[in-house]
Design an enzyme around this catalytic site. Sequence first.
Site, PDB file in Angstrom:
ATOM      1  N   ASP A   7      38.741  36.583 -67.772  1.00  0.00           N
ATOM      2  CA  ASP A   7      37.906  37.596 -67.129  1.00  0.00           C
ATOM      3  C   ASP A   7      37.706  38.696 -68.167  1.00  0.00           C
ATOM      4  O   ASP A   7      38.614  39.473 -68.446  1.00  0.00           O
ATOM      5  CB  ASP A   7      38.619  38.137 -65.880  1.00  0.00           C
TER       6      ASP A   7
ATOM      7  N   LYS B 242      31.336  46.008 -72.616  1.00  0.00           N
ATOM      8  CA  LYS B 242      30.619  44.983 -71.855  1.00  0.00           C
ATOM      9  C   LYS B 242      29.241  45.472 -71.387  1.00  0.00           C
ATOM     10  O   LYS B 242      28.300  44.687 -71.271  1.00  0.00           O
ATOM     11  CB  LYS B 242      31.464  44.585 -70.646  1.00  0.00           C
TER      12      LYS B 242
ATOM     13  N   GLU C  43      31.333  35.765 -61.932  1.00  0.00           N
ATOM     14  CA  GLU C  43      32.572  36.357 -61.417  1.00  0.00           C
ATOM     15  C   GLU C  43      32.770  36.092 -59.919  1.00  0.00           C
ATOM     16  O   GLU C  43      33.872  35.697 -59.514  1.00  0.00           O
ATOM     17  CB  GLU C  43      32.596  37.856 -61.733  1.00  0.00           C
TER      18      GLU C  43
ATOM     19  N   ASP D 219      32.842  43.467 -55.272  1.00  0.00           N
ATOM     20  CA  ASP D 219      33.596  43.726 -56.496  1.00  0.00           C
ATOM     21  C   ASP D 219      33.406  45.170 -56.951  1.00  0.00           C
ATOM     22  O   ASP D 219      32.343  45.551 -57.430  1.00  0.00           O
ATOM     23  CB  ASP D 219      33.113  42.749 -57.590  1.00  0.00           C
TER      24      ASP D 219
HETATM   25  P1  ADP Z   1      36.627  45.890 -64.300  1.00  0.00           P
HETATM   26  O1  ADP Z   1      36.265  44.706 -63.478  1.00  0.00           O
HETATM   27  O2  ADP Z   1      35.541  46.922 -64.350  1.00  0.00           O
HETATM   28  O3  ADP Z   1      37.131  45.543 -65.651  1.00  0.00           O
HETATM   29  P2  ADP Z   1      39.062  46.328 -62.704  1.00  0.00           P
HETATM   30  O4  ADP Z   1      38.765  45.350 -61.648  1.00  0.00           O
HETATM   31  O5  ADP Z   1      40.237  46.064 -63.571  1.00  0.00           O
HETATM   32  O6  ADP Z   1      37.794  46.693 -63.574  1.00  0.00           O
HETATM   33  O7  ADP Z   1      39.245  47.744 -61.969  1.00  0.00           O
HETATM   34  C1  ADP Z   1      39.622  48.879 -62.659  1.00  0.00           C
HETATM   35  C2  ADP Z   1      39.563  50.075 -61.711  1.00  0.00           C
HETATM   36  O8  ADP Z   1      40.461  49.872 -60.621  1.00  0.00           O
HETATM   37  C3  ADP Z   1      39.963  51.379 -62.369  1.00  0.00           C
HETATM   38  O9  ADP Z   1      39.024  52.387 -62.045  1.00  0.00           O
HETATM   39  C4  ADP Z   1      41.316  51.673 -61.727  1.00  0.00           C
HETATM   40  O10 ADP Z   1      41.567  53.057 -61.672  1.00  0.00           O
HETATM   41  C5  ADP Z   1      41.107  51.098 -60.353  1.00  0.00           C
HETATM   42  N1  ADP Z   1      42.361  50.865 -59.635  1.00  0.00           N
HETATM   43  C6  ADP Z   1      43.422  50.121 -60.030  1.00  0.00           C
HETATM   44  N2  ADP Z   1      44.396  50.170 -59.102  1.00  0.00           N
HETATM   45  C7  ADP Z   1      43.951  50.960 -58.089  1.00  0.00           C
HETATM   46  C8  ADP Z   1      44.499  51.420 -56.846  1.00  0.00           C
HETATM   47  N3  ADP Z   1      45.715  51.068 -56.445  1.00  0.00           N
HETATM   48  N4  ADP Z   1      43.733  52.219 -56.070  1.00  0.00           N
HETATM   49  C9  ADP Z   1      42.514  52.587 -56.452  1.00  0.00           C
HETATM   50  N5  ADP Z   1      41.939  52.212 -57.606  1.00  0.00           N
HETATM   51  C10 ADP Z   1      42.651  51.407 -58.424  1.00  0.00           C
HETATM   52 MG    MG Z   2      35.925  42.804 -62.975  1.00  0.00          MG
END
Ligand code: ADP
Ligand code: MG
Length: 628
Positions: free
Chosen positions: A26, A89, A189, A213
């Site tokens: 991912d 990205k 995704e 998502d």
């Molecule tokens: P991406 O798909 O954009 O790479 P992710 O799916 O890894 O991102 O999500 C990252 C986001 O999730 C960040 O903004 C992070 O702060 C948020 N995040 C992670 N854990 C929590 C949580 N427990 N509550 C709220 N937001 C969260």
């Molecule tokens: Mg993602």
Amino acid sequence: MKIPIDIKTGSVKKETETKDIIVGIDLGTTNSLVAIIEDGIPSVIKDESGSEVLMPSVLFFNDDGKIITGLEAKKQLIDHPARTIKSVKRLMGKSYADVKDFTTGTAYEIIDSGTDQLVKIKMDDNFYTPVELSAEILKSLKSRAEKYIGSKISRAVITVPAYFNDTQRQATRDAGKLAGLDVLRIINEPTAASLAYGIGLNMDQNEIVAVYDLGGGTFDISVLHIENGIFEVLSTQGDTDLGGDDIDNDILQHWVSKNKGLSEKIVDFSLYGKLLFMAEEAKIHLSHHDLYAATLTIDFQLTLTKAEFYIICKKWVDKTIKACESAIRDAKISVKDIHKVILVGGSTRNPYVKQRLTEFFGMTPHDEMNPDEAVALGAAIQADILAGNRKDMLLLDVAPLSLGIETVGGLMDVIIPRNSKIPHKAGRQYTTSVDGQKNLKISVFQGERDLVVNNRKLGEFILKDIPPMPAGLPKIDIHFLIDADGILTVKAKELRSDTEARIEINASFGISEEKMAEMLLDSIQHAKEDADQKALIESTVEAQNVLLATDKFLIQNQDIMTETESEKIRELKSLVENAIEQKNKNLIESGLKNLNDFAAPIAQRSMDSLISFSLKGKSLENTSDQKS
Ligand code: ADP
Ligand code: MG
């Protein structure tokens, strides 16, 4: 050497390989992950310390020019924002014109070539493409997986958002190749997330699934129809500029408005960065607690209650629900037709998000898996299917090698990527590179290398009698169709004049499986040198276009320029010419940047609308011998 190739998956089966593992990746905007199937169970691979699953998609350039990725790089965002790159990205497969709106907040430099060329990022005297930077992230994930498994990994399935276009998908493939990975398949995704929940693995299933998502910087909602193991994207909606980062920002603003004197303090970049980190910490903390309290400096004690937090979230979640409504409308279904809702992305851990979605969809969304891991786990399942480990899954026929055409400078432009399911059709638009060009030669190639000389030529034909037009104006649609028997039809049509030509080729004729395998291996082994050559050719072609445009510019704008100005332009021009001669990519790029920076204000002054400082669009090789 005889290398067996798996015709169904189009992949190489190396005899020396002990474990036949294909990883699922991912490659996220905020975080990236790698997963594998272990003893039949999908699992994400942790970092060396054994604690972190997510690898922040962040790169830091230290003073020695070394690139550091992941958590270490993320930490540098506070002290060295200009040397730290996140969210690369967003730039994948994009031209400067595409990204103008969201690059204002980045501390690092994105190069505006003023053209349709793909964006580059400048760091010290080097110019990097988003593909190269993404490759660094992929390399780190690859090495994480290799350390864990204890053997080399060469094959991967990588996920991309459902809305990614052809160019963005190809850029992702290229990044994989540059990282030394044979990218067997690029999957959506939301498809991966569904697979992680076991949806689509059962042939009798017939379901409509909504995948919500919410990540760090992007949001998307996809409505999928899954039948007989086939995924169809009914609709996809979203906002590439909405995510957890916005909530962090609002928490920061909330603190600034609540704490007198804080706004003056945070002009200091690193204090601002620290505050932003605390905002994210508060947000995550409030998933499980009712109050966040912490110290920024002795003067500032910060708090955030759950109620305050929910008020902040409301505005963003409202927006996502609007998008869900329109996705459902686009899919021509209603909410009650949806069988399952799946939560993906770190931001869906927020209980407020779950609460609102439960209300909206009228059912509890699936969140049994870690939402930030589901996509990677699904990619690993897809990889496992491709590896042939799931005997019950049907594998479709695929094109074993990429098919494409030659563009200016002898580059391969892939139109149907390797491993595309057949039958398959795809097309793209091109233009001419020379004024008044009447005929255009279209050369069709098969293979994975960036330069056509290293690929296999399948045939060529000429599109004749294009009415004379300035370079860059003709719109030439090139369309590939490969049927179930592997017969490839290539059509070319100039849209302004309806001029048309076509060729039919048997793409699999006269090539052995061994030869195909050899071509694949070569492309991985030569990935770095190919990419360097390609980058040099692209810069050179762009520079040559700019030089031609500069000559026109000098003539057309004689009257509005001082002698010193035109002298300076000529001088900058000759620097670019020297750089081309030296075959130095970074020197060409910086020469172009200087020329552009100097000429842009003059161009603005001129009332002449003819100044397109460079040609637009990808052009095909000029066939000067064909001109009549
Ligand atoms: P991406 O798909 O954009 O790479 P992710 O799916 O890894 O991102 O999500 C990252 C986001 O999730 C960040 O903004 C992070 O702060 C948020 N995040 C992670 N854990 C929590 C949580 N427990 N509550 C709220 N937001 C969260
Ligand atoms: Mg993602």
